[in-house]
Write a protein that holds these residues in place. Structure first.
Motif, mmCIF file in Angstrom:
data_model
loop_
_atom_site.group_PDB
_atom_site.id
_atom_site.type_symbol
_atom_site.label_atom_id
_atom_site.label_comp_id
_atom_site.label_asym_id
_atom_site.label_seq_id
_atom_site.Cartn_x
_atom_site.Cartn_y
_atom_site.Cartn_z
ATOM 1 N N TRP A 13 0.920 -1.091 -0.035
ATOM 2 C CA TRP A 13 -0.001 0.159 -0.123
ATOM 3 C C TRP A 13 0.738 1.281 0.012
ATOM 4 N N ALA A 14 0.060 2.469 -0.133
ATOM 5 C CA ALA A 14 0.907 3.698 -0.038
ATOM 6 C C ALA A 14 0.079 4.340 0.959
ATOM 7 N N ILE A 27 -7.398 7.020 -4.487
ATOM 8 C CA ILE A 27 -5.988 7.587 -3.584
ATOM 9 C C ILE A 27 -5.967 9.189 -3.747
ATOM 10 N N LEU A 35 2.852 4.306 -8.540
ATOM 11 C CA LEU A 35 2.222 3.430 -9.518
ATOM 12 C C LEU A 35 3.236 2.493 -10.041
ATOM 13 N N PHE A 38 4.507 0.002 -7.749
ATOM 14 C CA PHE A 38 3.275 -0.946 -7.446
ATOM 15 C C PHE A 38 3.402 -2.007 -8.706
ATOM 16 N N LEU A 57 -10.045 1.273 -9.775
ATOM 17 C CA LEU A 57 -9.242 1.195 -10.711
ATOM 18 C C LEU A 57 -9.803 1.846 -12.308
ATOM 19 N N PRO A 58 -8.901 2.599 -12.785
ATOM 20 C CA PRO A 58 -9.238 3.095 -13.949
ATOM 21 C C PRO A 58 -9.525 1.968 -14.822
ATOM 22 N N ARG A 67 -1.189 -9.861 -14.337
ATOM 23 C CA ARG A 67 -1.395 -10.446 -13.093
ATOM 24 C C ARG A 67 -2.644 -11.187 -12.865
ATOM 25 N N MET A 107 -3.717 -6.014 -2.218
ATOM 26 C CA MET A 107 -3.605 -4.593 -2.734
ATOM 27 C C MET A 107 -4.532 -3.745 -2.338
ATOM 28 N N TYR A 113 -6.871 -5.150 3.988
ATOM 29 C CA TYR A 113 -5.851 -5.253 4.627
ATOM 30 C C TYR A 113 -5.703 -5.719 5.967
ATOM 31 N N THR A 126 4.723 2.355 0.678
ATOM 32 C CA THR A 126 5.426 3.628 0.283
ATOM 33 C C THR A 126 4.541 4.625 1.016
HETATM 34 C C1 VY7 Z 1 -4.051 3.067 -7.846
HETATM 35 C C2 VY7 Z 1 -4.153 3.746 -10.080
HETATM 36 C C3 VY7 Z 1 -4.684 4.962 -9.829
HETATM 37 C C4 VY7 Z 1 -4.728 6.230 -10.574
HETATM 38 C C5 VY7 Z 1 -4.495 5.784 -12.015
HETATM 39 C C6 VY7 Z 1 -3.663 4.579 -12.398
HETATM 40 C C7 VY7 Z 1 0.776 0.911 -3.888
HETATM 41 C C8 VY7 Z 1 -0.944 1.546 -5.436
HETATM 42 C C9 VY7 Z 1 -1.739 0.222 -4.941
HETATM 43 C C10 VY7 Z 1 -3.096 0.393 -5.396
HETATM 44 C C11 VY7 Z 1 -1.670 2.260 -6.381
HETATM 45 C C12 VY7 Z 1 -4.167 1.836 -6.951
HETATM 46 C C13 VY7 Z 1 -3.451 3.638 -11.285
HETATM 47 C C14 VY7 Z 1 -1.939 2.532 -12.476
HETATM 48 C C15 VY7 Z 1 -0.796 1.231 -12.602
HETATM 49 C C16 VY7 Z 1 -1.789 0.277 -12.893
HETATM 50 C C17 VY7 Z 1 -2.559 0.070 -11.398
HETATM 51 C C18 VY7 Z 1 -3.772 1.292 -11.429
HETATM 52 C C19 VY7 Z 1 -0.818 -1.163 -12.834
HETATM 53 C C20 VY7 Z 1 -1.113 -0.477 -3.987
HETATM 54 N N1 VY7 Z 1 1.895 1.046 -3.213
HETATM 55 N N2 VY7 Z 1 0.300 1.884 -4.708
HETATM 56 N N3 VY7 Z 1 -2.854 1.427 -6.512
HETATM 57 N N4 VY7 Z 1 -2.803 2.403 -11.677
HETATM 58 N N5 VY7 Z 1 -1.868 -1.463 -3.580
HETATM 59 N N6 VY7 Z 1 0.137 -0.137 -3.427
HETATM 60 O O1 VY7 Z 1 -4.876 1.259 -7.198
HETATM 61 O O2 VY7 Z 1 -3.732 2.918 -9.160
HETATM 62 O O3 VY7 Z 1 -0.472 -1.687 -11.765
HETATM 63 O O4 VY7 Z 1 -0.835 -1.828 -13.726
#
Ligand code: VY7
Length: 181
Positions: A13-14, A27, A35, A38, A57-58, A67, A107, A113, A126
């Motif tokens: 997580w962040a 977020i 991102l 992640f 999620l977008p 994944r 995630m 969590y 993060t």
């Molecule tokens: C947020 C996004 C939000 C807005 C636009 C794109 C850490 C994160 C998570 C979960 C970030 C999100 C995205 C782009 C890349 C995509 C995933 C979606 C990919 C987490 N540290 N950061 N998260 N993303 N669990 N832990 O949901 O995402 O990974 O392909």
């Protein structure tokens, strides 16, 4: 080794300085480097998420590419293209264990969590250098039981958004005290 067999459960997580991870279904900051982190950490693995996180999620990122996407919901009829449905966290971890990946990445979000932390041996955090209002917080890891190390490069990094952030790896020091999955 606990009863999740050879499958390690890890959380990612962040969080803001005050523990906030989300607000109103997303977020509440934009740190593109997080991102990328992640994506790199979870690439090729099974990811487990709650239904609200799936919805957040977008759409172009659903399912997360590269994944296996397992989504936890109590709703009996819920389904989505590209998502493997589980009706409890424990069912999701069992399901994730059949994927042949060595680590299952949980995630989010907050509720998932909290349910998954007892089973986790690793947490990748993060830290985002903001104090911000939100409606969802990370579960606390507590003062003991975890070894925290900054992921190199140590120290604060500056996002191209201008926000400072850093990566912390947390490894459970007493896996023998964990409940059987
Ligand atoms: C947020 C996004 C939000 C807005 C636009 C794109 C850490 C994160 C998570 C979960 C970030 C999100 C995205 C782009 C890349 C995509 C995933 C979606 C990919 C987490 N540290 N950061 N998260 N993303 N669990 N832990 O949901 O995402 O990974 O392909």
């Amino acid at each position: 080794m606990s009863d999740s067999g050879s499958i390690a459960v890890a959380l990612i997580w962040a969080e803001a300085r005050n523990g906030v991870i989300g607000h109103d279904g997303s977020i509440p900051w934009h740190v593109p480097e997080d991102l990328a982190h992640f994506r790199a950490v979870t690439d090729g693995s099974t990811v487990v998420m709650g239904r609200r996180t799936w919805d957040s999620l977008p759409p172009r990122f659903r399912p997360l590419p590269g994944r296996r996407n397992v989504v936890v919901t109590r709703q009996t009829g819920w389904h989505a293209e590209g998502a493997v449905v589980a009706h409890s966290l424990e069912e999701a971890l069992r399901e994730a264990g059949t994927g042949g990946h060595s680590t299952t990445w949980v995630m989010g979000g907050g509720e998932i969590y909290r349910q998954a932390l007892p089973f986790a041996t690793r947490v990748e955090i993060t830290e985002v250098d903001l104090t911000i209002e939100g409606d969802t917080r990370a579960p606390g890891l507590g003062a003991d039981g975890w070894h925290r190390t900054p992921t190199p490069p140590a120290g604060w990094l500056e996002s191209r958004s201008g926000i400072r952030y850093r990566f912390i790896s947390c490894i459970r020091t007493t896996p023998e005290l964990m409940p059987p999955a």
